[in-house]
Design an enzyme around this catalytic site. Structure first.
Site, PDB file in Angstrom:
ATOM      1  N   HIS A 441      63.170  67.619  44.997  1.00 22.05           N
ATOM      2  CA  HIS A 441      62.922  68.541  46.113  1.00 22.05           C
ATOM      3  C   HIS A 441      61.451  68.566  46.509  1.00 22.05           C
ATOM      4  O   HIS A 441      61.110  68.494  47.696  1.00 22.05           O
ATOM      5  CB  HIS A 441      63.387  69.951  45.724  1.00 22.05           C
ATOM      6  CG  HIS A 441      63.051  70.989  46.751  1.00 22.05           C
ATOM      7  ND1 HIS A 441      61.915  71.770  46.668  1.00 22.05           N
ATOM      8  CD2 HIS A 441      63.668  71.344  47.904  1.00 22.05           C
ATOM      9  CE1 HIS A 441      61.868  72.575  47.716  1.00 22.05           C
ATOM     10  NE2 HIS A 441      62.922  72.344  48.473  1.00 22.05           N
ATOM     11  N   ARG A 531      46.992  38.110  40.874  1.00 26.51           N
ATOM     12  CA  ARG A 531      46.571  37.974  39.480  1.00 26.51           C
ATOM     13  C   ARG A 531      47.629  38.546  38.556  1.00 26.51           C
ATOM     14  O   ARG A 531      47.885  39.754  38.565  1.00 26.51           O
ATOM     15  CB  ARG A 531      45.240  38.692  39.258  1.00 26.51           C
ATOM     16  CG  ARG A 531      44.086  38.135  40.070  1.00 26.51           C
ATOM     17  CD  ARG A 531      42.791  38.887  39.745  1.00 26.51           C
ATOM     18  NE  ARG A 531      42.888  40.295  40.102  1.00 26.51           N
ATOM     19  CZ  ARG A 531      42.546  40.783  41.284  1.00 26.51           C
ATOM     20  NH1 ARG A 531      42.091  39.974  42.230  1.00 26.51           N
ATOM     21  NH2 ARG A 531      42.654  42.073  41.542  1.00 26.51           N
ATOM     22  N   ARG A 599      48.380  33.106  40.634  1.00 22.84           N
ATOM     23  CA  ARG A 599      47.610  32.348  39.645  1.00 22.84           C
ATOM     24  C   ARG A 599      48.215  32.556  38.265  1.00 22.84           C
ATOM     25  O   ARG A 599      48.447  33.681  37.842  1.00 22.84           O
ATOM     26  CB  ARG A 599      46.149  32.815  39.647  1.00 22.84           C
ATOM     27  CG  ARG A 599      45.239  31.996  38.739  1.00 22.84           C
ATOM     28  CD  ARG A 599      43.801  32.498  38.809  1.00 22.84           C
ATOM     29  NE  ARG A 599      43.670  33.837  38.237  1.00 22.84           N
ATOM     30  CZ  ARG A 599      42.564  34.569  38.321  1.00 22.84           C
ATOM     31  NH1 ARG A 599      41.511  34.117  38.980  1.00 22.84           N
ATOM     32  NH2 ARG A 599      42.521  35.773  37.770  1.00 22.84           N
ATOM     33  N   GLU A 701      36.918  25.694  40.984  1.00 19.15           N
ATOM     34  CA  GLU A 701      35.886  26.597  40.473  1.00 19.15           C
ATOM     35  C   GLU A 701      34.989  25.939  39.421  1.00 19.15           C
ATOM     36  O   GLU A 701      34.134  26.603  38.830  1.00 19.15           O
ATOM     37  CB  GLU A 701      36.548  27.841  39.886  1.00 19.15           C
ATOM     38  CG  GLU A 701      37.593  27.547  38.814  1.00 19.15           C
ATOM     39  CD  GLU A 701      38.408  28.780  38.445  1.00 19.15           C
ATOM     40  OE1 GLU A 701      37.996  29.895  38.806  1.00 19.15           O
ATOM     41  OE2 GLU A 701      39.453  28.623  37.796  1.00 19.15           O
ATOM     42  N   GLY A 722      37.159  29.346  43.752  1.00 19.80           N
ATOM     43  CA  GLY A 722      36.802  30.526  42.985  1.00 19.80           C
ATOM     44  C   GLY A 722      35.289  30.640  42.949  1.00 19.80           C
ATOM     45  O   GLY A 722      34.633  30.035  42.094  1.00 19.80           O
ATOM     46  N   SER A 723      34.726  31.382  43.883  1.00 17.64           N
ATOM     47  CA  SER A 723      33.274  31.396  44.045  1.00 17.64           C
ATOM     48  C   SER A 723      32.562  32.015  42.844  1.00 17.64           C
ATOM     49  O   SER A 723      31.406  31.673  42.564  1.00 17.64           O
ATOM     50  CB  SER A 723      32.885  32.134  45.328  1.00 17.64           C
ATOM     51  OG  SER A 723      33.349  33.472  45.298  1.00 17.64           O
ATOM     52  N   ASN A 724      33.237  32.893  42.100  1.00 13.27           N
ATOM     53  CA  ASN A 724      32.580  33.512  40.953  1.00 13.27           C
ATOM     54  C   ASN A 724      32.257  32.476  39.876  1.00 13.27           C
ATOM     55  O   ASN A 724      31.112  32.320  39.450  1.00 13.27           O
ATOM     56  CB  ASN A 724      33.464  34.610  40.362  1.00 13.27           C
ATOM     57  CG  ASN A 724      33.733  35.738  41.334  1.00 13.27           C
ATOM     58  OD1 ASN A 724      33.082  35.834  42.362  1.00 13.27           O
ATOM     59  ND2 ASN A 724      34.690  36.576  41.017  1.00 13.27           N
ATOM     60  N   ASP A 725      33.286  31.744  39.415  1.00 11.60           N
ATOM     61  CA  ASP A 725      33.067  30.741  38.368  1.00 11.60           C
ATOM     62  C   ASP A 725      32.269  29.553  38.896  1.00 11.60           C
ATOM     63  O   ASP A 725      31.426  28.991  38.184  1.00 11.60           O
ATOM     64  CB  ASP A 725      34.401  30.266  37.788  1.00 11.60           C
ATOM     65  CG  ASP A 725      34.918  31.197  36.693  1.00 11.60           C
ATOM     66  OD1 ASP A 725      34.086  31.877  36.067  1.00 11.60           O
ATOM     67  OD2 ASP A 725      36.140  31.258  36.493  1.00 11.60           O
ATOM     68  N   CYS A 772      39.054  32.600  47.215  1.00 12.44           N
ATOM     69  CA  CYS A 772      39.569  33.877  46.724  1.00 12.44           C
ATOM     70  C   CYS A 772      38.558  34.596  45.833  1.00 12.44           C
ATOM     71  O   CYS A 772      38.908  35.548  45.146  1.00 12.44           O
ATOM     72  CB  CYS A 772      40.885  33.685  45.962  1.00 12.44           C
ATOM     73  SG  CYS A 772      40.734  32.641  44.490  1.00 12.44           S
TER      74      CYS A 772
END
Length: 829
Positions: A441, A531, A599, A701, A722-725, A772
């Site tokens: 409710h 992820r 991934r 990456e 994968g721009s971070n790695d 990504c």
């Protein structure tokens, strides 16, 4: 005028003649609302039109609204009723209660005319003969302004269960007539603009489905929080269904995806086990009440109360009902449906269906996004209803007598809410309850009022105090949180139907399945990075190898915890497969048929070790960032069986659920021969590239991915940068180190040169290239550079999608590229 009709029984057909105020379900249809009210008209429509389409409705008859008018006419009761309600102010709760009570007394004291009693008795005798002497029945109110597309009146009038015997049938009919003037019904009619004396009541009498010995629940043909139209949402609990409606039980929940179900993929999309601590059953004969609650055993609480086959049968019926009513209306008509399982014959029955009148009425294409400006201390958690954030002072209601103390704008905090609380709830900023699920409710009323609610918190009334400043947040997925203090937040309103979109595909990075349906309402081209680590950490919580080999764990308490996680499964590995499949499945369904790139797992060894049972299966590494992660694990003896579970889950998503928009992606793949081994392992597990349209991407990456992009392109269908790695490996900077964090910059010329080579290499090999990593979300100028380099897609976090999309659009305009649609309307506050 009198009518002739017939009642079809299991033994044959009994001729019935001479009825003036009775209509059998087989005679009724949706056009008969003025005659028998919305509920009875809908039951008749389904009984008559949908029985051959798998929709099973118990038989019964309706006492017409004309009978209600005839009863009051015979006793000349109308003047007294009008005098009682003259000058009523529904906002004056005490006065409303006094007048409503007097109106009900007038009706209840009015006798049923003898000829009407004779008709009801004769119809009841026929129905009882059809189902057997001693059968029990449900006696249900059905107002002529009820279950309409714009006003449901759900729960406003009385229903009586487990009624048998002619005398009790007649008494409950009178009580139903009187319930037209319940406090909540009067207030609701006033709010919706209905004249009290132009709304009449019919009463339905139908076979009681013995769900006290089985289960019951509610079905919506859309998601009740986001309005997502392609899902069937089902709730289920043991016993009679009143506990779900009242919010006194935490039900099981199920989602079924309509498009793939229609294609023949008979699979539950996602499920959540509810507490189901009590079941409502029939009380012993003789007392005033006809039902009571009993505790549910621990074993039953740990099991779903209906099977997958029954979930799918309910979904089939719901889709058929929605299609029928949509066809009649000439437009999409999402439905709110009640069901019950008979514990004697084992069958599922539909006992009510009405148009959904809250979420489906929201303006199409408009999305309100709320976001907290910072984090606070969460005092209680529960299930989120709505997607808004509000602040206000708490008002804890421990007893109904305290409702008069409630002040407009406060947050209503209670064990649960009742239908008579409607006037107070209308002035609340939000609602927080100890008990209830998303169809209780409190949840239903909160949605209708457009306010957030957090239900099923367990201990809200003891953890929160009247006068506390609190923040109620339902903008963080399925979990609603109540924070201490008044936290700052933002709201953005987007008209996604006209949002101007760039030619470059704009996608989102997503890990939390609970936010998928809401995120999918944004103007995206799919999911560039799904992820699975979030699902493993939050929903599964255990290391996959610990579920494959629990015997290797030497700590008894950890073994016991694993057993609790996987209770009800043939083996613990099946728990991992189903949880991962359903987490990915809801993301894929939310964006279907747009691509969702999933991934495969990319935990580092220290992250894997933190999972339940993980330390028995992971080595210690000094630098896990460059260690045993990604592709190197998949065919390695230390993790190959865990990877097999991941593959089994993805195979289930694509083949059993039918979500072929899922593409798979391999992370941190160092060498070409490593890629070949991974693809061989996947093929061995039933995931072969090119079979059933499966595409497999690889993360780009590692510098070697760029240097050997032609070789990798022969093995994979696309690349995601994968721009971070890639940045940390080009610059030699550990991105987890605070000491050298100042040197980590994706915009460095060397990194941009690598990205340019990757995009050119992908184009040279006719392979899709997207990105990504975090950089486009953080730096709009980075996204602009990617457009100039000719990237195919950019995937960003949902909260930055609009900002990055505008930057990309501006870059495309400078390059002379056309846009896709007209400008959007975006308001911020």
């Amino acid at each position: 005028m009198e009518y002739a009709t017939s009642l079809t029984s299991r033994e044959g057909t009994a001729a019935v003649t001479g009825f003036k105020y009775i209509r059998w379900f087989s005679e009724l249809g949706s056009d008969d609302v003025p005659l028998v009210g919305g509920k009875n008209a809908s039951l008749g429509e389904m009984y008559r039109e949908l029985s051959t389409h798998g929709v099973r409705v118990p038989n019964g008859f309706a006492i017409t609204a004309a009978a209600y008018r005839y009863m009051l006419d015979s006793a000349a009761a109308w003047p007294s009723l009008r005098e009682t309600l003259a000058g009523l102010d529904p906002a004056d709760v005490a006065d409303l209660a006094r007048r409503a009570k007097r109106a009900r007394e007038i009706i209840h004291a009015t006798p049923l005319p003898p000829d009407l009693v004779a008709e009801i008795s004769r119809a009841y005798a026929l129905l009882e003969a059809d189902y057997g002497v001693g059968a029990s029945f449900a006696v249900r109110s059905s107002a002529t302004a009820e279950d309409l597309p714009a006003a449901s009146f759900a729960g406003q009038h009385e229903t009586f269960l487990n009624v048998s015997g002619e005398a009790r049938i007649l008494e409950t009919v009178r009580r139903c007539f009187a319930s037209l003037f319940k406090d909540r019904a009067i207030a609701y009619r006033t709010d919706k603009g209905f004249d009290h004396f132009k709304v009449f009541l019919s009463v339905g009498i139908m076979k009681m489905v013995r769900s006290d010995q089985a289960s019951s629940g509610v079905v919506f043909t859309l998601d009740t929080e986001t309005g997502f139209r392609d899902a069937v949402f089902i709730t289920a609990a043991y016993g009679l269904g009143e506990n779900i409606v009242q919010g006194t039980v935490d039900p099981d929940e199920f989602y079924v995806f309509k498009p793939t179900l229609r294609q023949g993929h008979r699979a539950v999309l996602r499920r959540k086990l509810g507490g189901k601590a009590i079941r409502m059953v029939y009380a012993q004969e003789g007392g005033g009440e006809t039902t009571r609650n009993l505790p549910v055993s621990g074993a039953e609480q740990d099991a779903f109360c209906i099977s997958d086959d029954e979930v799918l049968e309910l979904a089939d019926a719901a889709i058929a009902i929605e299609a029928h009513y949509s066809s009649r209306a000439g437009r999409s008509m999402p439905m709110d449906i009640e069901w019950a399982k008979d514990g004697i014959d084992g069958r599922l029955y539909i006992v009510q269906a009405r148009p959904e009148t809250v979420v489906s009425q929201r303006p199409a294409g408009q999305v309100d996004e709320y976001a907290l400006a910072g984090k606070g201390r969460a005092v209680v958690n529960g299930r989120a209803v709505g997607a808004a954030i509000v602040t206000g002072k708490a008002r804890v209601i421990a007893d109904i007598s305290q409702l008069s103390e409630f002040c407009p704008g406060e947050v209503l905090v209670a064990d649960t809410t009742m239908p008579d609380w409607g006037t107070v709830m209308k002035s609340a900023a939000a609602v927080v309850t100890n008990r209830g699920g998303r169809t209780c409710h409190a949840a239903i009323v909160a949605r209708e009022l457009g306010i957030p609610a957090v239900v099923g918190c367990t201990d809200a009334t003891t953890r929160l105090r009247t006068g506390d400043d609190i923040t109620v947040s339902c903008a963080e997925g399925a979990v609603g949180r109540v924070y201490a203090g008044s936290l700052a937040f933002s709201r953005t309103r987007i008209d996604v139907s006209s949002f101007e979109r760039p030619l470059t595909h704009m996608m989102v990075n997503l890990g939390n399945p609970d936010t998928a349906l809401q995120t999918a309402m944004l103007p995206t081209d799919g999911v560039g990075l799904a992820r699975m680590e979030f699902i493993v950490a939050e929903d599964i919580k255990a290391h996959p190898m610990a579920l494959v080999h629990p015997e290797r764990i030497t700590d008894r308490s950890v073994r016991d915890a694993l057993d609790r996680l996987a209770r009800g499964f043939p083996n613990p590995a099946d728990f991992f497969i189903r949880q991962l499949a359903e987490g990915v499945g809801i993301i894929a369904a939310a964006f279907y048929p747009k691509p969702v790139i999933v991934r495969m797992s990319d935990f580092k060894t220290n992250e894997y070790a933190s999972l339940l049972g993980g330390k028995w299966f992971e080595p210690h590494e000094e630098n896990p960032m460059l260690g045993f992660r990604g592709a190197s694990r998949y065919s390695h003896p230390a993790y190959a069986e865990g990877f097999a579970l991941e593959c089994a889950a993805m195979k289930r998503v694509r083949e059993q659920m039918g979500l072929t928009n899922v593409k798979l992606m391999i992370p941190f793949c160092r060498r070409v021969d490593e890629a070949e081994r991974v693809l061989q392992a996947m093929a061995a597990h039933g995931l072969e590239r090119g079979i059933r349209g499966l595409e497999i991407y690889v993360m780009c990456e590692i510098p070697n991915n760029v240097i050997q992009i032609d070789a990798f392109a022969r093995l994979f269908d696309g690349f995601s940068i994968g721009s971070n790695d890639l940045t940390q490996l080009v610059l030699g900077v550990d991105r987890d180190s605070d000491v050298v964090a100042f040197d980590f910059d994706e915009r460095d010329a060397g990194v941009m040169a690598m990205i340019r080579q990757a995009i050119e290499g992908g184009r040279r090999n006719a392979r899709h290239v997207g990105i990504c990593g975090q950089a486009p979300s953080d730096y709009p100028e980075f996204a602009t550079a990617l457009v100039e380099l000719g990237i195919d897609s950019i995937s960003v976090t949902p909260d930055t999608l609009l900002k990055v999309s505008r930057a990309v659009l501006a870059a495309e305009r400078r390059l002379g590229r056309p846009a896709r649609t007209e400008p959007a309307t975006v308001e911020s506050s």
